[in-house]
Design a protein around this motif. Structure first.
Motif, mmCIF file in Angstrom:
data_model
loop_
_atom_site.group_PDB
_atom_site.id
_atom_site.type_symbol
_atom_site.label_atom_id
_atom_site.label_comp_id
_atom_site.label_asym_id
_atom_site.label_seq_id
_atom_site.Cartn_x
_atom_site.Cartn_y
_atom_site.Cartn_z
ATOM 1 N N ARG A 4 0.917 -1.218 0.068
ATOM 2 C CA ARG A 4 0.017 0.058 0.170
ATOM 3 C C ARG A 4 0.918 1.280 -0.085
ATOM 4 N NH1 ARG A 4 -0.558 2.851 4.789
ATOM 5 N NH2 ARG A 4 0.175 1.700 6.559
ATOM 6 N N LEU A 5 0.412 2.319 -0.684
ATOM 7 C CA LEU A 5 0.943 3.541 -0.506
ATOM 8 C C LEU A 5 1.097 4.166 0.797
ATOM 9 C CD1 LEU A 5 2.602 5.891 -2.035
ATOM 10 C CD2 LEU A 5 0.430 6.751 -2.411
ATOM 11 N N ASP A 6 2.142 4.585 1.532
ATOM 12 C CA ASP A 6 2.015 5.156 2.812
ATOM 13 C C ASP A 6 1.988 6.570 2.585
ATOM 14 O OD1 ASP A 6 2.383 4.887 5.804
ATOM 15 O OD2 ASP A 6 3.915 6.090 5.344
ATOM 16 N N GLY A 26 -6.883 21.747 3.949
ATOM 17 C CA GLY A 26 -7.734 20.909 4.732
ATOM 18 C C GLY A 26 -7.198 19.486 5.232
ATOM 19 N N LEU A 27 -5.761 19.531 4.904
ATOM 20 C CA LEU A 27 -5.020 18.367 5.571
ATOM 21 C C LEU A 27 -4.784 18.651 7.174
ATOM 22 C CD1 LEU A 27 -4.354 18.112 2.471
ATOM 23 C CD2 LEU A 27 -2.268 17.028 3.176
ATOM 24 N N THR A 28 -4.477 17.646 7.911
ATOM 25 C CA THR A 28 -4.378 17.674 9.292
ATOM 26 C C THR A 28 -2.968 17.375 9.750
ATOM 27 O OG1 THR A 28 -6.520 17.130 9.617
ATOM 28 C CG2 THR A 28 -5.207 16.900 11.492
ATOM 29 N N LEU A 29 -2.124 18.034 10.392
ATOM 30 C CA LEU A 29 -0.819 17.748 10.791
ATOM 31 C C LEU A 29 -1.001 16.756 11.721
ATOM 32 C CD1 LEU A 29 2.131 18.540 10.961
ATOM 33 C CD2 LEU A 29 1.859 20.170 12.490
ATOM 34 N N VAL A 30 -0.342 15.498 11.561
ATOM 35 C CA VAL A 30 -0.498 14.455 12.516
ATOM 36 C C VAL A 30 0.785 14.223 13.242
ATOM 37 C CG1 VAL A 30 -2.222 13.261 11.388
ATOM 38 C CG2 VAL A 30 0.053 12.682 10.763
ATOM 39 N N GLY A 31 1.994 14.762 12.810
ATOM 40 C CA GLY A 31 3.290 14.529 13.560
ATOM 41 C C GLY A 31 4.459 15.512 12.888
ATOM 42 N N ARG A 32 5.273 15.759 13.697
ATOM 43 C CA ARG A 32 6.418 16.364 13.304
ATOM 44 C C ARG A 32 7.607 16.032 14.260
ATOM 45 N NH1 ARG A 32 4.558 22.432 13.229
ATOM 46 N NH2 ARG A 32 6.681 22.554 12.414
ATOM 47 N N ASP A 33 8.761 16.154 13.641
ATOM 48 C CA ASP A 33 10.049 15.806 14.349
ATOM 49 C C ASP A 33 11.275 16.427 13.876
ATOM 50 O OD1 ASP A 33 11.633 14.468 16.106
ATOM 51 O OD2 ASP A 33 11.141 12.147 15.619
ATOM 52 N N THR A 34 12.194 16.001 14.371
ATOM 53 C CA THR A 34 13.556 16.531 13.844
ATOM 54 C C THR A 34 14.425 15.015 13.798
ATOM 55 O OG1 THR A 34 13.426 18.624 14.523
ATOM 56 C CG2 THR A 34 15.721 17.844 13.780
ATOM 57 N N PRO A 59 -8.307 14.358 5.151
ATOM 58 C CA PRO A 59 -9.597 14.021 6.101
ATOM 59 C C PRO A 59 -9.960 12.610 6.024
ATOM 60 C CG PRO A 59 -9.641 16.133 5.109
ATOM 61 C CD PRO A 59 -8.778 15.427 4.397
ATOM 62 N N ASP A 60 -9.954 11.975 5.127
ATOM 63 C CA ASP A 60 -10.453 10.635 4.847
ATOM 64 C C ASP A 60 -9.355 9.556 5.661
ATOM 65 O OD1 ASP A 60 -8.252 10.299 3.255
ATOM 66 O OD2 ASP A 60 -9.466 9.815 1.424
ATOM 67 N N GLY A 61 -8.369 10.062 5.996
ATOM 68 C CA GLY A 61 -7.285 9.156 6.728
ATOM 69 C C GLY A 61 -6.406 8.311 5.836
ATOM 70 N N TYR A 62 -6.527 8.410 4.434
ATOM 71 C CA TYR A 62 -5.739 7.539 3.689
ATOM 72 C C TYR A 62 -4.544 8.339 3.057
ATOM 73 C CZ TYR A 62 -9.600 4.078 4.187
ATOM 74 O OH TYR A 62 -10.639 3.147 4.657
ATOM 75 N N GLY A 63 -4.700 9.423 2.517
ATOM 76 C CA GLY A 63 -3.608 10.070 1.997
ATOM 77 C C GLY A 63 -2.547 10.742 2.735
ATOM 78 N N ARG A 64 -1.494 10.515 2.821
ATOM 79 C CA ARG A 64 -0.358 11.326 3.585
ATOM 80 C C ARG A 64 0.497 11.844 2.764
ATOM 81 N NH1 ARG A 64 1.460 7.754 8.696
ATOM 82 N NH2 ARG A 64 -0.218 7.521 9.876
ATOM 83 N N ILE A 65 1.199 12.916 3.100
ATOM 84 C CA ILE A 65 2.372 13.657 2.673
ATOM 85 C C ILE A 65 3.399 13.906 3.824
ATOM 86 C CG2 ILE A 65 1.129 14.864 0.610
ATOM 87 C CD1 ILE A 65 1.424 17.341 2.048
#
Length: 147
Positions: A4-6, A26-34, A59-65
């Motif tokens: 699957r495409l992550d 409309g995307l949601t920031l779900v995590g960040r790090d260094t 918003p659908d929970g499937y697509g991420r960048i």
């Protein structure tokens, strides 16, 4: 073997401005790090790899960048890819209202390459240059939504 495409990874020069653009769309920031260290050097293939990263989700929970802002080695600016060049082409998003999405993009300084096209009364779509010049496609279905 299942696959699957992550996510799609994008190197950017200003991670905060790029996060602001995508969250406004409309995307949601779900995590960040260094990230840095031997594991990062090995995984990416760059000695001294040190980068800020952020993951955003549709918003659908499937697509991420996943965004990367390199602190070391220095990021190398490139000429933006043309639509007909071989290689990574674009990131595409389905939107409910293309006019609203384009108004948001315009507030960040990003405009369609030429205009909004109507594809056989199925989609209204356009390409625009997003942060750091990468191609972004926005498409609005004109009929009932389908998967």
């Amino acid at each position: 073997m299942p696959i699957r495409l992550d996510n799609v990874g994008i190197a950017v020069s200003d991670i905060e401005a790029t996060i602001a653009f995508f969250t406004d769309l409309g995307l949601t920031l779900v995590g960040r790090d260094t990230v840095s260290g031997e594991w990062a050097d090995t995984a990416v293939g760059l000695d001294g790899n040190h980068a800020k990263i952020a993951v955003l989700q549709t918003p659908d929970g499937y697509g991420r960048i996943e965004l990367f802002e390199y602190l070391h080695p220095d990021a190398i600016p490139t000429t933006p890819t043309l639509a007909n060049e071989i290689g990574m082409h674009r990131v595409a998003f389905s939107v409910d209202d293309i006019d609203e999405s384009l108004a948001i993009a315009a507030r960040h300084g990003y405009l369609p390459l030429r205009g909004v096209a109507n594809y056989q009364d199925v989609y209204k779509l356009t390409y625009l240059r997003g942060p750091d010049g990468f191609l972004l496609m926005l498409a609005q279905a004109l009929g009932p939504a389908s998967d």
